[in-house]
Design a protein around this motif. Structure first.
Motif, PDB file in Angstrom:
ATOM      1  N   ARG A  55       0.573  -1.165  -0.278  1.00  0.00           N
ATOM      2  CA  ARG A  55      -0.396  -0.455  -0.074  1.00  0.00           C
ATOM      3  C   ARG A  55       0.942   1.523   0.042  1.00  0.00           C
ATOM      4  NH1 ARG A  55      -3.591  -3.343   3.151  1.00  0.00           N
ATOM      5  NH2 ARG A  55      -2.509  -2.404   5.409  1.00  0.00           N
ATOM      6  N   MET A  56       1.894   1.292   0.819  1.00  0.00           N
ATOM      7  CA  MET A  56       2.823   2.308   1.158  1.00  0.00           C
ATOM      8  C   MET A  56       3.103   2.736  -0.939  1.00  0.00           C
ATOM      9  SD  MET A  56       4.859   1.951   3.952  1.00  0.00           S
ATOM     10  CE  MET A  56       4.237   1.726   5.851  1.00  0.00           C
ATOM     11  N   ALA A  57       3.989   2.025  -1.415  1.00  0.00           N
ATOM     12  CA  ALA A  57       4.735   1.751  -2.816  1.00  0.00           C
ATOM     13  C   ALA A  57       3.067   2.251  -3.429  1.00  0.00           C
ATOM     14  CB  ALA A  57       4.884   0.358  -2.878  1.00  0.00           C
ATOM     15  N   ALA A  58       1.943   1.636  -3.340  1.00  0.00           N
ATOM     16  CA  ALA A  58       1.112   2.283  -4.324  1.00  0.00           C
ATOM     17  C   ALA A  58       0.810   3.645  -4.044  1.00  0.00           C
ATOM     18  CB  ALA A  58      -0.063   1.172  -4.411  1.00  0.00           C
ATOM     19  N   ASP A  59       0.567   3.686  -2.829  1.00  0.00           N
ATOM     20  CA  ASP A  59       0.224   5.675  -2.352  1.00  0.00           C
ATOM     21  C   ASP A  59       1.106   6.599  -3.002  1.00  0.00           C
ATOM     22  OD1 ASP A  59      -2.194   4.802  -0.745  1.00  0.00           O
ATOM     23  OD2 ASP A  59      -1.314   4.728   1.255  1.00  0.00           O
ATOM     24  N   ALA A  60       2.704   6.058  -3.121  1.00  0.00           N
ATOM     25  CA  ALA A  60       3.518   6.841  -3.891  1.00  0.00           C
ATOM     26  C   ALA A  60       3.736   6.784  -4.961  1.00  0.00           C
ATOM     27  CB  ALA A  60       5.421   5.993  -3.086  1.00  0.00           C
ATOM     28  N   ARG A  61       3.003   6.006  -5.480  1.00  0.00           N
ATOM     29  CA  ARG A  61       3.632   5.894  -6.756  1.00  0.00           C
ATOM     30  C   ARG A  61       1.810   6.545  -7.420  1.00  0.00           C
ATOM     31  NH1 ARG A  61       4.295   0.421  -7.260  1.00  0.00           N
ATOM     32  NH2 ARG A  61       2.268  -0.458  -6.884  1.00  0.00           N
ATOM     33  N   ALA A  66       0.381  12.170  -9.039  1.00  0.00           N
ATOM     34  CA  ALA A  66      -0.507  13.682  -8.554  1.00  0.00           C
ATOM     35  C   ALA A  66       0.201  15.229  -8.638  1.00  0.00           C
ATOM     36  CB  ALA A  66      -1.161  13.334  -7.656  1.00  0.00           C
ATOM     37  N   ILE A  67       1.434  14.497  -9.232  1.00  0.00           N
ATOM     38  CA  ILE A  67       3.127  16.052  -8.793  1.00  0.00           C
ATOM     39  C   ILE A  67       2.986  15.628 -10.982  1.00  0.00           C
ATOM     40  CG2 ILE A  67       4.745  16.979  -8.677  1.00  0.00           C
ATOM     41  CD1 ILE A  67       4.435  14.736  -6.307  1.00  0.00           C
ATOM     42  N   ALA A  68       2.880  14.872 -11.474  1.00  0.00           N
ATOM     43  CA  ALA A  68       3.000  14.752 -12.812  1.00  0.00           C
ATOM     44  C   ALA A  68       2.063  15.246 -13.907  1.00  0.00           C
ATOM     45  CB  ALA A  68       2.773  13.407 -13.474  1.00  0.00           C
ATOM     46  N   ALA A  69       0.255  15.316 -13.381  1.00  0.00           N
ATOM     47  CA  ALA A  69      -1.109  15.333 -13.917  1.00  0.00           C
ATOM     48  C   ALA A  69      -0.756  17.353 -13.919  1.00  0.00           C
ATOM     49  CB  ALA A  69      -1.795  14.628 -13.352  1.00  0.00           C
ATOM     50  N   THR A  70      -0.417  17.610 -12.937  1.00  0.00           N
ATOM     51  CA  THR A  70      -0.150  18.997 -13.026  1.00  0.00           C
ATOM     52  C   THR A  70       1.363  20.140 -12.789  1.00  0.00           C
ATOM     53  OG1 THR A  70       0.100  18.406  -9.990  1.00  0.00           O
ATOM     54  CG2 THR A  70      -2.145  18.962 -10.717  1.00  0.00           C
ATOM     55  N   LYS A  86       5.655  23.139  -3.856  1.00  0.00           N
ATOM     56  CA  LYS A  86       4.150  23.316  -3.100  1.00  0.00           C
ATOM     57  C   LYS A  86       4.069  21.598  -3.096  1.00  0.00           C
ATOM     58  CE  LYS A  86       2.140  27.704  -5.204  1.00  0.00           C
ATOM     59  NZ  LYS A  86       0.974  27.579  -6.191  1.00  0.00           N
ATOM     60  N   MET A  87       4.016  20.731  -4.341  1.00  0.00           N
ATOM     61  CA  MET A  87       4.301  18.686  -4.185  1.00  0.00           C
ATOM     62  C   MET A  87       4.962  18.862  -2.968  1.00  0.00           C
ATOM     63  SD  MET A  87       1.816  18.950  -5.625  1.00  0.00           S
ATOM     64  CE  MET A  87       1.326  20.068  -5.539  1.00  0.00           C
ATOM     65  N   TYR A  88       5.940  19.346  -2.502  1.00  0.00           N
ATOM     66  CA  TYR A  88       7.459  18.376  -1.678  1.00  0.00           C
ATOM     67  C   TYR A  88       6.603  18.845  -0.338  1.00  0.00           C
ATOM     68  CZ  TYR A  88      11.348  18.250   1.683  1.00  0.00           C
ATOM     69  OH  TYR A  88      11.813  17.709   2.771  1.00  0.00           O
ATOM     70  N   GLU A  89       6.017  20.501   0.225  1.00  0.00           N
ATOM     71  CA  GLU A  89       5.284  20.810   1.145  1.00  0.00           C
ATOM     72  C   GLU A  89       3.915  19.548   1.537  1.00  0.00           C
ATOM     73  OE1 GLU A  89       4.863  24.575   0.507  1.00  0.00           O
ATOM     74  OE2 GLU A  89       6.757  25.150   1.299  1.00  0.00           O
ATOM     75  N   VAL A  90       3.070  18.884  -0.046  1.00  0.00           N
ATOM     76  CA  VAL A  90       1.555  19.111   0.078  1.00  0.00           C
ATOM     77  C   VAL A  90       1.905  17.257   0.853  1.00  0.00           C
ATOM     78  CG1 VAL A  90      -0.184  18.084  -0.600  1.00  0.00           C
ATOM     79  CG2 VAL A  90       0.036  20.296  -1.516  1.00  0.00           C
ATOM     80  N   PHE A  91       2.885  16.687   0.201  1.00  0.00           N
ATOM     81  CA  PHE A  91       2.526  15.348   0.184  1.00  0.00           C
ATOM     82  C   PHE A  91       4.123  14.734   1.241  1.00  0.00           C
ATOM     83  CE2 PHE A  91       1.037  15.405  -4.011  1.00  0.00           C
ATOM     84  CZ  PHE A  91      -0.153  14.934  -4.555  1.00  0.00           C
ATOM     85  N   GLY A  92       4.831  15.926   1.402  1.00  0.00           N
ATOM     86  CA  GLY A  92       5.758  15.082   2.443  1.00  0.00           C
ATOM     87  C   GLY A  92       6.651  14.002   1.817  1.00  0.00           C
ATOM     88  N   ILE A  93       7.505  14.740   1.214  1.00  0.00           N
ATOM     89  CA  ILE A  93       8.413  13.939   0.232  1.00  0.00           C
ATOM     90  C   ILE A  93       9.985  14.151   0.356  1.00  0.00           C
ATOM     91  CG2 ILE A  93       9.811  12.660  -1.637  1.00  0.00           C
ATOM     92  CD1 ILE A  93       6.618  13.907  -3.040  1.00  0.00           C
ATOM     93  N   ASP A  94      10.212  13.226   1.472  1.00  0.00           N
ATOM     94  CA  ASP A  94      11.284  13.686   2.431  1.00  0.00           C
ATOM     95  C   ASP A  94      13.209  14.023   1.578  1.00  0.00           C
ATOM     96  OD1 ASP A  94      12.158  10.915   2.056  1.00  0.00           O
ATOM     97  OD2 ASP A  94      11.609  10.536   4.414  1.00  0.00           O
ATOM     98  N   ASN A  95      12.857  13.355   1.078  1.00  0.00           N
ATOM     99  CA  ASN A  95      14.167  13.828   0.613  1.00  0.00           C
ATOM    100  C   ASN A  95      14.209  13.998  -1.143  1.00  0.00           C
ATOM    101  OD1 ASN A  95      17.060  12.038   0.668  1.00  0.00           O
ATOM    102  ND2 ASN A  95      17.133  11.293  -1.052  1.00  0.00           N
ATOM    103  N   GLY A  96      12.822  14.661  -1.333  1.00  0.00           N
ATOM    104  CA  GLY A  96      12.673  15.520  -2.293  1.00  0.00           C
ATOM    105  C   GLY A  96      12.683  15.209  -3.551  1.00  0.00           C
ATOM    106  N   ILE A  97      11.853  16.046  -4.853  1.00  0.00           N
ATOM    107  CA  ILE A  97      11.055  16.024  -5.515  1.00  0.00           C
ATOM    108  C   ILE A  97      12.281  16.362  -6.957  1.00  0.00           C
ATOM    109  CG2 ILE A  97       9.322  16.214  -7.348  1.00  0.00           C
ATOM    110  CD1 ILE A  97       7.535  16.608  -4.868  1.00  0.00           C
ATOM    111  N   PHE A  98      12.135  15.347  -8.010  1.00  0.00           N
ATOM    112  CA  PHE A  98      13.119  16.005  -9.402  1.00  0.00           C
ATOM    113  C   PHE A  98      12.452  16.177 -10.713  1.00  0.00           C
ATOM    114  CE2 PHE A  98      15.307  12.424  -8.079  1.00  0.00           C
ATOM    115  CZ  PHE A  98      15.263  11.672  -9.351  1.00  0.00           C
ATOM    116  N   ALA A 167       9.025  14.623 -19.907  1.00  0.00           N
ATOM    117  CA  ALA A 167       9.361  14.200 -18.722  1.00  0.00           C
ATOM    118  C   ALA A 167       9.440  13.135 -17.884  1.00  0.00           C
ATOM    119  CB  ALA A 167       9.129  15.681 -18.484  1.00  0.00           C
ATOM    120  N   ILE A 168       9.815  13.034 -16.985  1.00  0.00           N
ATOM    121  CA  ILE A 168       9.744  12.297 -15.972  1.00  0.00           C
ATOM    122  C   ILE A 168      10.048  13.090 -14.719  1.00  0.00           C
ATOM    123  CG2 ILE A 168      10.353  10.058 -14.509  1.00  0.00           C
ATOM    124  CD1 ILE A 168      11.144   8.836 -17.433  1.00  0.00           C
ATOM    125  N   VAL A 169       8.877  12.427 -13.857  1.00  0.00           N
ATOM    126  CA  VAL A 169       8.329  12.975 -12.261  1.00  0.00           C
ATOM    127  C   VAL A 169       9.483  12.241 -11.456  1.00  0.00           C
ATOM    128  CG1 VAL A 169       7.023  14.063 -10.286  1.00  0.00           C
ATOM    129  CG2 VAL A 169       7.458  14.960 -12.791  1.00  0.00           C
TER     130      VAL A 169
END
Length: 652
Positions: A55-61, A66-70, A86-98, A167-169
């Motif tokens: 479930r954690m893996a599915a939620d992460a995907r 959701a980030i890629a769609a917007t 904004k997405m970093y703060e909303v989803f709490g992705i601790d190691n970052g988004i690129f 692109a790839i999020v």
């Protein structure tokens, strides 16, 4: 008095024995219930943990999708970075988004790390799998060079309106953090039980011991239940882990992921209640049997006196087989066991069995002599070894090969006999590590005998335990030479000895794979000889063939050792230049080849002058696979022909 009358004296003992048996049966079923509960408990823990991780893996995907769609258009980097924040703060992705562009180049990230911008991440497994599968993936865990933490990357592709990859999020999680699997890892099972997780390559992904993370330190055979889980087993059972501790373990596949979750508890802890009940029962049984022993000792001795005589006869039979007792002694004891009750009937049957056994021993002695003859008749060298690798027996061929008698070899390590003071090029297998279903086969040389030899090691089993092994050595020299000749014929051009198209494709594939890892390029040069047909028409095919050999030799003289030159057929050659950093490097080599081929050739008393036209294709600019690069280099060669021959052209 018949035996039935005698046994009435021990009836009360049988009653007590039946009581003990009934008590033991009740205890057995109680222990079975406790054991079943322990197995079900640990399996339930493993199943729950596997579902939680899935479930954690599915939620992460879903978060990544959701980030890629917007995500805003990539033409506005500032908007993209603001969106990632904004997405970093909303989803709490601790190691970052690129964000990577369609070619895998690092475009933007949050938190920002400018030193990564513009670098290619096309070699990362999560990029390659996302491009190949056309959907978001959970990448393989790895240690981040930037943070030192074990991270996992979850991707989501971004497509344009034509469903082309734009692109790839990528969302990067600290795998051991609270937003990922840290909570699962810290679960407690009993006092000392714990959870761990690994992939199908035996790489450890979760484990309480941080030093074991991302290591493959459980070799095949070290934990048989883990090996079964890799083959598809799911459930609980007893096993011995890689550290030699007996465990109650359960294994479950994480749904939708190439990971296997395992929960294990030391067997002593899991079955502590079972052991306690067993000790209590043992104490009760011990007291009961002590009473039975005191009451029945006298009666049993009287009843079993003929049986004791029969036992002595059985011992004498064993002595007869070993040559320490005479046949007449056995017959005398058997006569003393003859009575008018059931024991007398057994004694008579045993006497007949002894006669039959004597006949069988004679046949076995003859069979042993025939086996010995067969053992010494085998042309291969045979060694029978103990578990330490010392020689127990060897056949005549082994004695002749290594010029040592069987008596001198017995008890010595077989390695000393085979290699003497020289170091072998391999480690001899250990008997208890061999596969009982099939032999381990390998080839090597021997220091005192020329050639190639095939070694075959087969385990000897005694009651399910390794008792040694049989080592067979066969002269493999002629077979190895034939295989080498066949391999060369399959991969080399018969005229020039250069690699043919098959070997060229393999080497080009390897060069492309290495260029991705080293972030460099590969150049493919397609050569066609100018005026070669005139040579064939004027001087004949024999001179033409010699000219092709001379051209092959010149090409080899102007190339580096790690470059490849191959002949495709006729007067067409292909050169693969590995690790090219600039197009100018390929142009320099092409110029050398053009000048080298323009030099006159002296063939069969004739001075021949030819030229060459070269087409050049570069990876990844002109293609990223072998077929495309060869096709584009061929097209560029025809452009060089049109420009007047004796030159080279890059693919446009």
């Amino acid at each position: 008095m018949r035996l039935g009358s005698k046994t009435s004296l021990t009836t009360f003992i049988l009653i007590l024995t039946i009581s003990v048996i009934l008590s033991a049966t009740a205890l057995y079923f109680q222990q079975e219930a406790l054991q079943s509960a322990a197995f079900n408990g640990v399996d339930s823990m493993a199943r729950t943990s596997a579902l939680m991780i899935s479930r954690m893996a599915a939620d992460a995907r879903k978060d990544a999708e959701a980030i890629a769609a917007t995500i805003p258009p990539l033409t506005d980097r500032a908007s993209v970075v603001n969106h990632l924040k904004k997405m970093y703060e909303v989803f709490g992705i601790d190691n970052g988004i690129f964000v990577l562009d369609a070619q895998g180049v690092f475009y933007a990230d949050y938190p920002s790390h400018p030193d990564l911008h513009g670098h290619s991440f096309a070699f990362r497994d999560y990029y390659l799998r996302t491009v190949e599968e056309g959907r978001g993936v959970v990448g393989d865990p790895y240690i981040s060079k930037r943070t030192g933490a074990m991270v996992v990357t979850v991707t989501a592709p971004v497509f344009d309106e034509r469903q082309r990859l734009r692109a790839i999020v990528a969302c990067s999680y600290d795998l051991l953090g609270t937003n990922a699997l840290g909570t699962v890892r810290r679960q407690q099972f009993g006092r000392t039980g714990y959870l761990f997780m690994f992939d199908h390559d035996r790489k450890m992904i979760l484990h309480p011991d941080t030093d074991r993370l991302l290591k493959r330190d459980i070799p095949p055979g070290a934990n048989r239940l883990l090996d079964a889980a890799l083959e598809g087993f799911q459930g609980a059972g007893r096993t011995v882990n890689s550290r030699g501790v007996e465990m109650l373990a359960a294994f479950r596949q994480v749904p939708g992921m190439p990971w296997i979750v395992a929960v294990q508890i030391p067997a002593n802890e899991a079955f502590e209640t079972l052991h306690t009940s067993g000790r209590v029962f043992f104490g009760i049984a011990l007291v009961s049997f002590a009473f039975v022993l005191l009451v029945g000792l006298y009666t049993i001795r009287r009843i079993t006196r003929p049986l004791n005589t029969l036992r002595q006869a059985a011992i004498a039979v064993s002595g007869e087989l070993q040559g320490t007792a005479r046949e007449t002694d056995v017959n005398r004891l058997l006569a003393g066991a003859r009575t008018n009750d059931e024991i007398g009937t057994v004694a008579a049957a045993f006497e007949r069995l002894v006669e039959h056994q004597r006949a069988n021993v004679g046949m076995l002695t003859q069979a042993a002599a025939e086996w010995e003859h067969t053992f010494d008749s085998v042309s291969e060298a045979l060694f029978v070894l103990d578990t330490a690798g010392a020689v127990l027996r060897m056949n005549r061929a082994a004695s002749d090969w290594f010029r040592i008698s069987a008596s001198s070899a017995t008890g010595r390590p077989v390695k000393d006999i085979l290699f003497g003071s020289s170091e072998p090029g391999f480690d001899l297998p250990v008997a208890d590590e061999l596969d009982a279903e099939r032999a381990k086969v390998w080839t090597s040389g021997l220091p005192h005998r020329e050639g190639v030899y095939e070694f075959s090691a087969t385990p000897l089993q005694r009651k399910g335990t390794a008792a040694g092994m049989i080592l067979i050595i066969r002269d493999f020299t002629d077979h190895a030479r034939k295989e080498e000749d066949i391999r060369k014929m399959a991969t080399s051009d018969a005229l020039t000895g250069l690699p043919n198209r098959t070997l060229l494709t393999d080497r080009l594939h390897l060069a492309l794979a290495a260029s991705i890892r080293r972030q460099c390029g590969v150049a493919v040069l397609f050569l066609d000889l100018d005026h070669f047909k005139q040579v064939n028409d004027t001087y004949g095919h024999a001179v033409g063939d010699e000219l092709l050999k001379a051209v092959a030799a010149r090409l080899g003289s102007v190339l580096r050792r790690n470059d490849t030159v191959a002949r495709l057929g006729g007067d067409e050659f292909v050169v693969v230049l590995a690790e090219i950093s600039r197009p100018e490097d390929a142009a320099a080599v092409a110029s050398k080849i053009v000048l080298s081929i323009q030099e006159p050739f002296s063939i069969a008393g004739h001075t021949l002058t030819i030229g060459t036209s070269i087409g050049i294709a570069l990876s990844p600019r002109d293609g990223s696979d072998e077929r495309m690069l060869l096709k584009h280099a061929d097209a560029a060669m025809y452009s060089a022909k049109k420009e007047g021959r004796g030159t080279f052209c890059f693919y446009e």
